[in-house]
Design an enzyme around this catalytic site. Structure first.
Site, mmCIF file in Angstrom:
data_model
loop_
_atom_site.group_PDB
_atom_site.id
_atom_site.type_symbol
_atom_site.label_atom_id
_atom_site.label_comp_id
_atom_site.label_asym_id
_atom_site.label_seq_id
_atom_site.Cartn_x
_atom_site.Cartn_y
_atom_site.Cartn_z
ATOM 1 N N GLU A 99 0.882 -1.172 0.000
ATOM 2 C CA GLU A 99 0.000 0.000 0.000
ATOM 3 C C GLU A 99 0.917 1.218 0.000
ATOM 4 O O GLU A 99 1.562 1.530 1.000
ATOM 5 C CB GLU A 99 -0.918 -0.027 1.231
ATOM 6 C CG GLU A 99 -1.978 1.052 1.241
ATOM 7 C CD GLU A 99 -1.624 2.160 2.202
ATOM 8 O OE1 GLU A 99 -1.168 3.230 1.702
ATOM 9 O OE2 GLU A 99 -1.804 1.997 3.404
ATOM 10 N N CYS A 121 -1.446 8.929 3.312
ATOM 11 C CA CYS A 121 -1.346 8.287 2.001
ATOM 12 C C CYS A 121 -2.626 8.471 1.201
ATOM 13 O O CYS A 121 -2.656 8.216 0.001
ATOM 14 C CB CYS A 121 -1.028 6.809 2.155
ATOM 15 S SG CYS A 121 -2.144 5.929 3.258
#
Length: 681
Positions: A255, A294
């Site tokens: 990720e 993120c």
């Protein structure tokens, strides 16, 4: 102080001075971090020989109960975590996302697993597949825990949530974990792991912690292990191509930070609720965690004729964001995690300025409230503008991981979609519009490039969790630059740590293995009615064959009058004759009601309640004069936890029901669930 690792059941510190970590607000030394001298063989061995076997002995429900108890323990200690979190530069709101958001994920998985998975150590998936004409050879899929260790390498921005959202499904699946937090904020992760270890709620070896480098850990893994990584795309690619990861085909979930976008619909007018929502959402994603998310909005894609209005509104809102020490009243945004991060973000902003115009911030001379401007890690909110975003790759490839975003102009929806896709894959995108058709076009045009899409308008804004919030029940991850992986997503995440295996054999053999009755399996007959038996006394495969009943016209008329269902196929002789049935037929719900009357044992006994019905299919019509009979078979037993000492111990029994006609053809197939008393806890 030296930060410790927790390996092989012991807290140990590295044997060198390590990397110094400083308070992001005032520059004070917090700790040094090193894993030098740690024997990672010990960590892997302890996980495989101690933690994993202990977890695999527990059922899904027992693991879930441990997660719930752990969440309760951590939430009771949250103020200590908030105190430490402030050293990372987080405001109270920032810390809430990390600390209570992470603990909330534990609660969610505890509930999800107890509700949707059996009280077993393995999972049976999908229906039986008939593999032979005679039915003596069938197939099923089962999932069992992988017999290795899950290594979780996490990012600095969410030292609590980043760990908890990964260990919750791992532990629920039955895999022990080794957690490796990012050095810059590892002290907060270490504080939470200490609390987890001290709680004694997890089996010994279920969780270990590496403070510092992973050393040769990846060299020691094999095909039963799993690695997850959250962080920069470049580091993730390097780890994913590690020779041992490749050689053993070790599952690797990545990720990575991505150039997430938010699109303002072409139909949105300045002054409308959606316009205000858009400005608020972009500003919030720039300032929460000082933009160190993120999922933050890096590219704000707006219609060309709305650029000036959006820019003015954003600049006005950002100008009101007070930067400084989060402990000082009125401060809305804290510093970045450290001075090295400040240098990195300045470098990225300078790169972006080669293709974009600076329209707000971006100046090293800015005011802060509290904190140390020289030793702290403060950075100003910064907004850039790309007038022709398709003419340069820089705004779509360079990420400034801080309070930085770039406005991008588009001329039509096709161009907006093209700009969104230039990010080459992201964790999340958002679309703000009140026009549902416009939303549909934008979603279908760009969904392949996003792991999640939020469609925001005035109707859902009050309850929306926002652009940047991953949720336990929805997938978190994305294609391309975002890493190509998936985390969370409810039970999908649990299954990531399990091996799916197809098994084939005789139905009776597979029934013994799966503890779930399979069609064609041996049926156990007993003169005692199954509804007279307690949960422990029932056997999988125990079957009742009922007496027969012939359906009459009176049955149809009476049921229609009772239910109010006077559909033509039941009452209109002429219309029914012209229908696909060719005759009047009984109500489907009459058939299953009649079936219940045939298999139910009416006197008081261990059966406490009807718990539900699943997978109902009507296979053949039942007409006047047809005769039906029912087969009731104990398909599955699910032991339930007692909610209180006063509650009667019980479990759910799933019954396979098959209603057949006089030609021995099935007319209705379904499962019913009953709550059945247990004699013992």
């Amino acid at each position: 102080m030296k930060l410790n690792s927790y390996i092989n059941g012991q807290w140990i510190e590295g044997n060198d001075s390590g990397t110094e970590v400083f308070n992001a607000v005032n520059g004070d030394l917090v700790c040094s971090v090193s894993s030098s001298g740690i024997d990672f063989n010990d960590a892997v061995r302890f996980a495989r020989e101690k933690g994993g076997p202990a977890l695999r002995k527990l059922t899904f429900h027992e693991r879930a109960n441990a997660l719930k108890a752990l969440a309760q323990r951590l939430i009771a200690k949250k103020e200590e975590f908030y105190r430490i979190s402030a050293w990372t530069g987080a405001t109270r709101t920032d810390s809430w996302i990390d600390i209570e958001g992470g603990i909330g994920t534990l609660f969610t998985y505890a509930s999800l697993v107890r509700r949707e998975l059996p009280n077993e150590t393995f999972l049976v998936e999908d229906d039986a597949q008939r593999l032979s004409a005679g039915g003596s050879f069938i197939g099923r899929h089962i999932l069992v825990p992988k017999q290795g260790v899950a290594v979780h390498i996490n990012a600095f921005n969410f030292p609590c949530w980043g760990m908890l959202e990964k260990i919750a499904p791992s532990l629920a699946a039955g895999m022990s974990v080794i957690v490796k937090p990012a050095t810059a904020s590892a002290y907060l992760t270490e504080a939470m792991v200490r609390e987890i270890v001290d709680s004694g709620l997890l089996p010994e070896g279920a969780i270990q912690l590496i403070s510092g480098s992973v050393g040769n850990l990846l060299d020691l893994l094999d095909e039963q292990d799993v690695v997850t990584f959250t962080g920069s795309a470049s580091t993730g690619q390097k780890l994913r191509s590690h020779p041992n990861i490749v050689a053993h085909s070790i599952p690797f979930t990545m990720e990575a930070d991505s150039l997430n976008c938010s699109i303002l619909g072409a139909s949105v007018e300045p002054g409308s609720p959606e316009f205000d929502l858009y400005v608020k959402e972009v500003a919030r994603e720039m300032t929460v965690k000082a933009g160190q998310k993120c999922t933050a909005i890096r590219r704000a894609i707006v219609p060309r004729n709305r650029v000036e209005a959006v820019a003015d509104a954003l600049k006005a809102r950002l100008a009101k964001t007070t930067i400084g020490d989060p402990s000082v009243e009125g401060v809305r945004m804290g510093p970045l995690v450290g001075r090295s991060q400040v240098d990195d973000v300045w470098s990225k902003v300078e790169q972006l300025r080669q293709a974009c115009e600076l329209i707000h911030g971006g100046n090293r001379d800015f005011a802060i409230t509290g904190g140390d401007a020289e030793k702290g890690a403060f950075f100003p909110t910064t907004l850039l503008y790309a007038d022709q975003p398709l003419s340069s790759e820089l705004p779509h490839s360079v990420e400034a991981f801080g309070p930085v975003s770039t406005l991008m102009a588009y001329d039509d929806l096709d161009q907006a979609i093209a700009i969104a896709k230039r990010g080459k894959g992201s964790l999340v995108g958002s679309i703000v519009t009140a026009d549902n058709l416009e939303a549909r076009d934008l979603v279908l045009g760009s969904a392949a490039y996003h792991g999640r899409l939020l469609i925001l308008n005035a109707d859902c804004a009050k309850e929306s969790t926002g652009h940047g919030s991953p949720l336990p029940t929805l997938v978190h991850g994305g294609p391309g630059r975002a890493g190509g992986g998936e985390e969370l997503g409810g039970l999908r995440a649990v299954k990531h740590y399990m091996q799916r295996t197809a098994i084939q054999g005789h139905p009776t053999t597979l029934t013994a293995i799966t503890k779930e009755f399979n069609p064609g399996s041996e049926q156990i007959k007993d003169p005692v009615h199954p509804f007279r038996k307690y949960f422990e006394e029932l056997q999988i495969g125990e079957t009742l064959i009922t007496h027969r009943r012939t359906v009459t016209e009176a049955d149809i008329v009476n049921f229609g009058c009772l239910s109010g269902d006077h559909f033509y196929a039941h009452f209109d002789e002429i219309a029914a004759k012209d229908s696909l049935f060719g005759k009047r037929v009984a109500h489907g719900y009459f058939v299953i009601s009649a079936a219940a009357g045939m298999f139910v044992e009416p006197s008081p006994g261990p059966v406490l309640a009807n718990y539900g019905m699943e997978n109902l299919r009507f296979v053949e019509p039942v007409g006047i004069g047809d005769t039906i009979r029912v087969r009731l078979t104990c398909k599955q037993k699910i032991k339930k936890d007692r909610r209180s000492d006063e509650e009667q111990p019980n479990g759910v029994v799933v019954w396979d029901v098959e209603v057949r006609n006089q030609h021995d053809k099935p007319v209705a197939l379904y499962n019913i669930l009953t709550l059945v008393a247990r004699r013992e806890d």
